[in-house]
Design an enzyme around this catalytic site. Structure first.
Site, short mmCIF file in Angstrom:
data_model
loop_
_atom_site.label_atom_id
_atom_site.label_comp_id
_atom_site.label_asym_id
_atom_site.label_seq_id
_atom_site.Cartn_x
_atom_site.Cartn_y
_atom_site.Cartn_z
N HIS A 21 0.84 -1.21 0.00
CA HIS A 21 0.00 0.00 0.00
C HIS A 21 0.87 1.25 0.00
O HIS A 21 0.58 2.23 -0.67
CB HIS A 21 -0.92 0.00 1.23
CG HIS A 21 -1.96 -1.07 1.15
ND1 HIS A 21 -3.26 -0.82 0.85
CD2 HIS A 21 -1.86 -2.42 1.28
CE1 HIS A 21 -3.94 -1.95 0.82
NE2 HIS A 21 -3.10 -2.94 1.08
N ASP A 111 -5.74 5.94 1.37
CA ASP A 111 -5.89 4.55 0.96
C ASP A 111 -7.36 4.18 1.13
O ASP A 111 -7.95 4.45 2.19
CB ASP A 111 -5.01 3.70 1.88
CG ASP A 111 -4.81 2.29 1.38
OD1 ASP A 111 -5.81 1.63 1.04
OD2 ASP A 111 -3.65 1.85 1.36
N THR A 133 -5.87 0.40 -4.25
CA THR A 133 -4.61 -0.28 -4.58
C THR A 133 -4.84 -1.65 -5.23
O THR A 133 -3.91 -2.41 -5.41
CB THR A 133 -3.73 -0.46 -3.32
OG1 THR A 133 -4.46 -1.25 -2.38
CG2 THR A 133 -3.37 0.86 -2.69
N GLN A 375 -5.72 -11.98 -5.40
CA GLN A 375 -4.69 -12.64 -6.21
C GLN A 375 -5.30 -13.64 -7.19
O GLN A 375 -4.76 -13.86 -8.28
CB GLN A 375 -3.69 -13.34 -5.28
CG GLN A 375 -2.95 -12.36 -4.37
CD GLN A 375 -2.40 -13.00 -3.11
OE1 GLN A 375 -2.28 -14.23 -3.02
NE2 GLN A 375 -2.05 -12.19 -2.13
N1 UDP Z 1 8.73 -6.37 -2.84
C1 UDP Z 1 10.05 -6.00 -2.71
N2 UDP Z 1 10.97 -6.95 -2.41
C2 UDP Z 1 10.67 -8.26 -2.27
C3 UDP Z 1 9.31 -8.65 -2.43
C4 UDP Z 1 8.37 -7.67 -2.72
O1 UDP Z 1 10.40 -4.82 -2.85
O2 UDP Z 1 11.57 -9.05 -2.00
C5 UDP Z 1 7.72 -5.33 -3.12
C6 UDP Z 1 7.15 -5.43 -4.51
O3 UDP Z 1 7.94 -4.72 -5.42
C7 UDP Z 1 5.74 -4.87 -4.34
C8 UDP Z 1 5.40 -5.10 -2.86
O4 UDP Z 1 6.64 -5.45 -2.23
O5 UDP Z 1 5.71 -3.50 -4.65
C9 UDP Z 1 4.41 -6.22 -2.64
O6 UDP Z 1 3.15 -5.82 -3.02
P1 UDP Z 1 2.09 -6.83 -3.63
O7 UDP Z 1 0.84 -6.07 -3.86
O8 UDP Z 1 2.65 -7.50 -4.82
O9 UDP Z 1 1.91 -7.95 -2.56
P2 UDP Z 1 1.57 -7.94 -0.98
O10 UDP Z 1 2.87 -7.89 -0.30
O11 UDP Z 1 0.70 -6.73 -0.71
O12 UDP Z 1 0.87 -9.23 -0.78
#
Ligand code: UDP
Length: 463
Positions: A21, A111, A133, A375
């Site tokens: 987010h 948000d 988001t 997802q």
């Molecule tokens: N991310 C990162 N490094 C990692 C894994 C994820 O920077 O090793 C970042 C990724 O680029 C994304 C966010 O974490 O912007 C994850 O958001 P997403 O909506 O895909 O999944 P959530 O974590 O909310 O389930």
């Protein structure tokens, strides 16, 4: 035409304090700042130190758990309640703090998970903008539930898919589980629906998607969800390059092992590595982790796997020894940097919306292993609508077996589908770049918003 202002509009973005987010909202703040708006991020005390982006101010507010954030709360329900009570109070104080300065706050971009922020903005007579988001398709599903057009529990079978205007028919595996079984995650479901609770009062609605990608889905619910698609919210370096130095989000709740990953990837041939990540929240079952690990052990695939420290114990004991000559496991990385690296040939993803948008924007073919919530829908679009990846099928116990995973991995990296998937990935990457580039669909929406902010601030200054 109203005369243009002298005072700079000031926006405050307020993300839910999770990585998925903070990233898009902070990116929106940077985009707006690049167009002459003063931008501040208001975030919880616990996450304040994790955010550092050039030109963006960061101000703390309270969720009531200043030392440990969400982990200190008993459950999601009590966290959200505490955030609402403490957040409303401290956001209000923040607005007050700037009130008599040369930069009073013009608009709160909150948000959509935090609809109470709109009430706070309106109590202070300033503008409120809700930022979603999730994908437009997912927003459309929840919009129909909110409007009563779709009753809970949603009954959907594979031979009787869910048919909604503007969306492809959705099979049981394509919809969030908790709308089929509302009792499974009541607090989360309530939060998803609360996004719409006062939306008709919002001055603006935004979403992290773009016209070419989801214009049809957004239009299908435009009456109750009048969102402007302003994405993809990915640092400018990877898209239009117009924001100088904007190479990363500027927020990380964990320390990324960037140097380590880049060094390792530098030794690999082009498109030879599978990058595997399940985002910041998913906790795979031990069984699912093992199936992925066995597939990697049995194959000759080179891989970079992000496995948070708390998840690492789920790996089979022999895994690291058996694969260390061609695999790297890290606790966190700079995902964009990795996706942009030429050595990466595919992205094995849980299909969180940010990861999906990043994969699309950087043109990386995907292997989808969705786990829950939105997802499932994102995975459907990745495979069937945009054609940028392949989705792994689960067995009757909800597990993607190692043979299935390996089959999909090979299919995307070198199999029959790889060429068409790569072509589609390039197409969507170019469309994403076009959307945020000068005069692109998202860029125009952002410019319109900036003009409205200037008009509002101009009017206020004259009052
Ligand atoms: N991310 C990162 N490094 C990692 C894994 C994820 O920077 O090793 C970042 C990724 O680029 C994304 C966010 O974490 O912007 C994850 O958001 P997403 O909506 O895909 O999944 P959530 O974590 O909310 O389930």
């Amino acid at each position: 035409m109203e005369e243009m202002q002298t005072r700079t509009p000031h926006i405050v973005v307020l993300p839910y304090p999770g990585q998925g987010h903070i990233n898009p909202l902070l990116q929106f703040a940077k985009r707006l700042a690049s167009k002459g708006v003063k931008a501040t991020v208001a975030t919880t005390h616990y996450t304040v130190k994790s955010i550092q982006a050039a030109g963006i101010a960061v101000e703390p507010i309270s969720d009531g758990f200043d030392q440990g954030g969400f982990t200190q709360a008993q459950n999601e329900d009590s966290y959200l309640k505490s955030f609402k009570d403490n957040g409303a109070k401290t956001l209000s104080q923040l607005i007050q703090k700037y009130r008599d300065t040369s930069l009073p706050i013009t608009c709160i971009i909150y948000d959509s998970f935090l609809p109470w922020a709109l009430d706070v903005a309106q109590q202070h007579g300033i503008l409120g903008a809700s930022f979603f988001t999730n994908s437009a398709a997912v927003c459309a599903i929840f919009c129909h539930i909110h409007n009563g057009a779709l009753a809970l529990p949603v009954n959907v079978e594979d031979d009787e898919p869910l048919v909604l205007p503007g969306l492809p028919p959705l099979k049981a595996c394509d919809v969030p589980g908790f709308i089929k079984a509302p009792e499974s995650y009541p607090a989360y479901l309530a939060m998803k629906l609360s996004q719409f609770s006062n939306l008709e009062k919002a001055d603006f609605v935004f979403a992290n998607s773009f016209q070419e990608l989801e214009g049809k889905e957004a239009k299908s619910v435009a009456k109750s969800w009048p969102a402007k698609l302003v994405g993809p919210m990915v640092p400018s370096y990877y898209l239009d390059g117009r924001i100088e130095g904007d190479k990363g989000y500027g927020a990380s709740l964990w320390k990324p092992l960037s140097g380590h990953c880049t060094k390792w990837l530098a030794t690999k041939p082009p498109r030879s590595v599978a990058y595997i990540s399940f985002g910041s929240m998913v906790e795979l079952t031990s069984k699912q982790t093992e199936e992925i690990a066995y597939a990697l052990m049995r194959s000759n695939v080179q891989f970079l796997w992000v496995l948070r420290d708390t998840e690492r114990h789920k790996l089979p004991t022999q895994f690291v020894d058996a694969t260390e000559h061609r695999g790297l496991v890290v606790s966190w990385c700079n995902q964009l940097e990795v996706l942009a690296n030429g050595a990466v040939g595919c992205f094995v993803t849980h299909c969180g919306w940010n990861s999906t948008v990043e994969g699309l924007s950087l043109g990386v073919p995907m292997v989808a292993i969705p786990q829950w919530s939105d997802q499932m829908t994102d995975a459907k679009f990745i495979e069937e609508v945009w054609g940028v990846g392949v989705r792994c099928r689960e067995d009757e116990f909800g597990v993607v077996k190692s043979e299935e995973f390996l089959f999909c991995l090979k299919e995307v990296m070198e199999g029959k589908k790889s060429e068409v998937v790569r072509r589609n990935a390039r197409k969507w990457r170019d469309l994403a770049k076009g959307a945020v580039g000068g005069e692109g669909s998202s860029d125009k929406c952002i410019d319109e918003f900036v003009t409205r902010l200037k008009i509002a601030e101009n009017r206020r200054e004259k009052e």
